[in-house]
Design a protein around this motif. Structure first.
Motif, PDB file in Angstrom:
ATOM      1  N   ASN A   2     -25.336 -21.969  18.587  1.00 50.02           N
ATOM      2  CA  ASN A   2     -26.701 -21.487  18.367  1.00 50.02           C
ATOM      3  C   ASN A   2     -26.787 -20.885  16.977  1.00 50.02           C
ATOM      4  OD1 ASN A   2     -27.515 -22.180  20.921  1.00 50.02           O
ATOM      5  ND2 ASN A   2     -26.992 -20.180  21.802  1.00 50.02           N
ATOM      6  N   ILE A   3     -27.687 -21.435  16.188  1.00 50.39           N
ATOM      7  CA  ILE A   3     -27.802 -20.906  14.833  1.00 50.39           C
ATOM      8  C   ILE A   3     -29.244 -20.504  14.532  1.00 50.39           C
ATOM      9  CG2 ILE A   3     -25.837 -22.263  13.974  1.00 50.39           C
ATOM     10  CD1 ILE A   3     -27.896 -23.992  12.515  1.00 50.39           C
ATOM     11  N   CYS A   4     -29.362 -19.607  13.568  1.00 52.12           N
ATOM     12  CA  CYS A   4     -30.692 -19.135  13.156  1.00 52.12           C
ATOM     13  C   CYS A   4     -30.748 -19.247  11.639  1.00 52.12           C
ATOM     14  CB  CYS A   4     -30.815 -17.686  13.641  1.00 52.12           C
ATOM     15  SG  CYS A   4     -31.936 -16.674  12.712  1.00 52.12           S
ATOM     16  N   ALA A  20     -29.387 -29.268  13.535  1.00 51.57           N
ATOM     17  CA  ALA A  20     -29.894 -29.712  14.838  1.00 51.57           C
ATOM     18  C   ALA A  20     -29.495 -31.173  15.061  1.00 51.57           C
ATOM     19  CB  ALA A  20     -31.412 -29.548  14.899  1.00 51.57           C
ATOM     20  N   GLU A  21     -29.636 -31.958  14.033  1.00 49.64           N
ATOM     21  CA  GLU A  21     -29.275 -33.380  14.109  1.00 49.64           C
ATOM     22  C   GLU A  21     -27.788 -33.533  14.470  1.00 49.64           C
ATOM     23  OE1 GLU A  21     -31.161 -35.965  13.977  1.00 49.64           O
ATOM     24  OE2 GLU A  21     -29.831 -37.638  13.497  1.00 49.64           O
ATOM     25  N   ASP A  25     -28.171 -26.000  18.331  1.00 52.75           N
ATOM     26  CA  ASP A  25     -29.516 -25.472  18.586  1.00 52.75           C
ATOM     27  C   ASP A  25     -29.903 -24.607  17.395  1.00 52.75           C
ATOM     28  OD1 ASP A  25     -30.108 -26.650  21.003  1.00 52.75           O
ATOM     29  OD2 ASP A  25     -28.957 -25.150  22.122  1.00 52.75           O
ATOM     30  N   ALA A  26     -30.933 -25.032  16.673  1.00 48.22           N
ATOM     31  CA  ALA A  26     -31.308 -24.318  15.454  1.00 48.22           C
ATOM     32  C   ALA A  26     -32.708 -23.735  15.577  1.00 48.22           C
ATOM     33  CB  ALA A  26     -31.250 -25.269  14.260  1.00 48.22           C
ATOM     34  N   VAL A  27     -32.826 -22.449  15.244  1.00 47.40           N
ATOM     35  CA  VAL A  27     -34.142 -21.804  15.209  1.00 47.40           C
ATOM     36  C   VAL A  27     -34.425 -21.450  13.747  1.00 47.40           C
ATOM     37  CG1 VAL A  27     -35.557 -19.889  16.034  1.00 47.40           C
ATOM     38  CG2 VAL A  27     -33.727 -20.786  17.485  1.00 47.40           C
ATOM     39  N   CYS A  28     -35.515 -21.993  13.214  1.00 47.63           N
ATOM     40  CA  CYS A  28     -35.885 -21.701  11.823  1.00 47.63           C
ATOM     41  C   CYS A  28     -36.974 -20.642  11.801  1.00 47.63           C
ATOM     42  CB  CYS A  28     -36.417 -22.957  11.131  1.00 47.63           C
ATOM     43  SG  CYS A  28     -35.178 -24.224  10.906  1.00 47.63           S
ATOM     44  N   VAL A  29     -36.737 -19.595  11.016  1.00 47.01           N
ATOM     45  CA  VAL A  29     -37.682 -18.472  10.945  1.00 47.01           C
ATOM     46  C   VAL A  29     -38.340 -18.443   9.572  1.00 47.01           C
ATOM     47  CG1 VAL A  29     -37.891 -15.949  11.150  1.00 47.01           C
ATOM     48  CG2 VAL A  29     -36.047 -17.151  12.363  1.00 47.01           C
ATOM     49  N   ASP A  30     -39.620 -18.126   9.539  1.00 43.10           N
ATOM     50  CA  ASP A  30     -40.249 -17.824   8.252  1.00 43.10           C
ATOM     51  C   ASP A  30     -41.285 -16.741   8.476  1.00 43.10           C
ATOM     52  OD1 ASP A  30     -40.096 -19.556   5.422  1.00 43.10           O
ATOM     53  OD2 ASP A  30     -41.816 -18.212   5.591  1.00 43.10           O
ATOM     54  N   SER A  72     -35.803 -12.129  17.798  1.00 45.21           N
ATOM     55  CA  SER A  72     -35.265 -12.915  18.924  1.00 45.21           C
ATOM     56  C   SER A  72     -34.423 -14.087  18.412  1.00 45.21           C
ATOM     57  CB  SER A  72     -36.385 -13.382  19.868  1.00 45.21           C
ATOM     58  OG  SER A  72     -37.209 -14.279  19.190  1.00 45.21           O
ATOM     59  N   ALA A  73     -34.768 -14.615  17.228  1.00 46.23           N
ATOM     60  CA  ALA A  73     -33.955 -15.705  16.681  1.00 46.23           C
ATOM     61  C   ALA A  73     -32.550 -15.203  16.350  1.00 46.23           C
ATOM     62  CB  ALA A  73     -34.626 -16.276  15.433  1.00 46.23           C
ATOM     63  N   VAL A  74     -32.479 -14.007  15.761  1.00 43.42           N
ATOM     64  CA  VAL A  74     -31.164 -13.439  15.411  1.00 43.42           C
ATOM     65  C   VAL A  74     -30.374 -13.140  16.695  1.00 43.42           C
ATOM     66  CG1 VAL A  74     -30.063 -11.330  14.507  1.00 43.42           C
ATOM     67  CG2 VAL A  74     -31.803 -12.512  13.150  1.00 43.42           C
ATOM     68  N   GLN A  75     -31.057 -12.571  17.666  1.00 37.22           N
ATOM     69  CA  GLN A  75     -30.344 -12.172  18.888  1.00 37.22           C
ATOM     70  C   GLN A  75     -29.784 -13.371  19.650  1.00 37.22           C
ATOM     71  OE1 GLN A  75     -32.909  -9.334  20.910  1.00 37.22           O
ATOM     72  NE2 GLN A  75     -32.224  -7.730  19.491  1.00 37.22           N
TER      73      GLN A  75
END
Ligand code: NAD
Ligand code: UGA
Length: 436
Positions: A2-4, A20-21, A25-30, A72-75
């Protein structure tokens, strides 16, 4: 894993999508809501070949998500990438406020051990700064590591570069931490170099500085070629065949622009000064680069001493082909010079027109290169988009007021253009125009 990813710009969006490819599991934050809303509707905020297809697939398969909720992305992540912007002021001092803000927010959100990876291009010592900020905001806890993992992708081929990197650099406090991060990259076949954080931070700047030096070097040779009547393209071929020199990054022209080379070279000069070293070589690289536009404009002025009322078709607006990025694009400088002397400017770019419209006024945006050139006194080629190499120049010649080309990227063959009846001027290939 799991990455952020914090910062969903060119680097963050491509990095998150590619991880992700690769099955993570990648969550991108902006922090820019509009950007995240767009991405959640599958609209790309940037033009990058191949990106949309990958984003669509990975979103659909649930491995890639976009959010403004950093906490939540970091956690939810084990590895956190910082990919925020790191602009440089004119004196070269890097503005690390975005990195600092990201580090603070990470610290405030931490809920257990994480690897925090700096992918932004940052001056040596920034890893230490991030470590201190996170620990201050994470109840003085040291239950985390900070790694430097610089990014070498190029705009316009970012997806391909990220999937096929020529090396992966990990600057980590311990081998154990480096190996954990390397697991993320394990399916890519690329040489991996593990080093300390300071060295990794310097590798990034040294790479960009070396490439910029090659460009300024060939531009300086182009100046000499113009004086003696030699052909810089043949000289570049002749030296590039030596594998110790290499063919790449020996294209002369208007010099380097974009969001990285100019800022990174200034930053390296500044950092060196800070540590007591005067990096004279890189100051010269910047000086040579800065005089490229004036030099090229001088060519236009030699041919058209009075620009008032003359019409110029400017082809190519983005800082390089295959991108809509207008940051430090040479087109902006050239257009300013032309319009300051009351020339009429008609422009076309295959992709960057919407981005350019926000930055450039007093010009006519045309629907094609043909429309831009129609009735023009001269074509001014700024960005070497492939489609400009394939134009029907006979058709263009017949529609122009005078058949003059100023080619800032040497995309055409001089003798062929002259045979076609053009007055053709390019960079480092002998002929300098005479005043009409
Ligand atoms: P960018 O401006 O395209 O994207 C940065 C993003 O970070 C923006 O969307 C911004 O809103 C976001 N951001 C800033 N602070 C934030 C915060 N606290 N929380 C959440 N989001 C935040 O920048 P980029 O071109 O992707 O460059 C990022 C870094 O990577 C820079 O250091 C750059 O030098 C380096 N780099 C860029 C490239 C490139 O080709 N563009 C290549 C290699 C390295
Ligand atoms: C550059 C590097 O190539 C990437 O490896 C790096 O990751 C990135 O900077 C970064 O740190 O952000 P990019 O700025 O996307 O990538 O574009 P380049 O293809 O390197 O071109 C930079 C500038 O140099 C452009 O304005 C281009 O027109 C100019 N250039 C390039 C030349 O004038 N001559 C050349 O031979 C090559």
């Amino acid at each position: 894993m799991n990455i952020c990813i914090i910062g969903t710009g060119y680097v963050g969006l491509v990095t998150g999508t590619v991880f992700a490819e690769l099955g993570n599991d990648a969550v991108c934050v902006d922090k820019v809501e509009e950007k995240i809303e767009k991405l959640n509707k599958n609209e790309m905020p940037i033009y990058e070949p191949g990106l949309e297809e990958l984003v669509t697939r990975n979103r659909k398969e649930g491995r890639l998500t976009f959010t403004t909720d950093l906490k939540s992305a970091v956690q939810g992540a084990e590895i956190i990438f910082i990919c925020v912007n790191t602009p440089t002021s004119d004196n070269g001092d890097s503005n690390l406020s975005y990195v600092k803000a990201a580090a603070e927010e990470i610290g405030q959100s931490m809920n257990g051990y994480k690897i925090i990876v700096n992918k932004s291009t940052v001056p040596v010592g920034t890893g230490d700064m991030v470590y201190d900020i996170v620990s201050q905001h994470y109840n003085n806890s040291h239950d985390f590591d900070v790694v430097s993992n610089p990014e070498f992708l190029r705009e316009g081929s970012a997806v391909d570069d990220a999937l096929n990197p020529d090396r992966i650099i990990i600057g980590a406090p311990t081998k154990q931490v480096a190996f954990r991060l390397l697991e993320l990259y394990s399916s890519l076949e690329a040489p991996m170099i593990i080093t300390d954080v300071y060295s990794a931070e310097i590798i990034k700047y040294a790479s960009n500085a070396f490439l910029s030096t090659k460009i300024s070097f060939i531009n300086a040779i182009a100046n000499l070629c113009e004086k003696v009547g030699a052909d810089v393209e043949d000289v570049a071929k002749g030296i590039g065949r030596d594998p110790r020199i290499g063919q790449a990054f020996l294209n002369p022209g208007l010099g380097f622009g974009g969001s990285c080379f100019p800022k990174d070279i200034k930053s390296l000069v500044y950092t060196s000064q800070k540590f007591g070293y005067d990096f004279e070589l890189l100051k010269n690289v910047l000086e040579i680069n800065e005089e490229r536009v004036a030099h090229f404009f001088g060519m236009i002025k030699s041919r058209f001493p009075n620009l008032e009322g003359k019409t110029f078709a400017v082809l190519g607006l983005s800082f390089k082909p295959n991108t809509d990025d207008m940051r430090e694009a040479k087109s902006i400088e050239i257009i300013k010079k032309l319009t300051a002397e009351k020339a009429v400017v008609r422009v076309f770019d295959p992709v960057a027109m919407p981005a350019a419209k926000k930055l450039i006024d007093s010009v006519t945006f045309c629907a094609s290169a043909y429309e831009a050139c129609s009735s023009a006194d001269a074509m001014v080629l700024i960005t070497e988009w492939r489609e400009f190499k394939q134009l029907n120049l006979e058709k263009i010649k017949n529609s122009m007021k005078t058949a003059v080309i100023f080619d800032g990227r040497n995309i055409y063959d001089p003798s062929r253009k002259e045979k076609m009846g053009f007055e053709y001027y390019s960079v480092g290939r002998g002929k300098w125009p005479k005043s009409s």
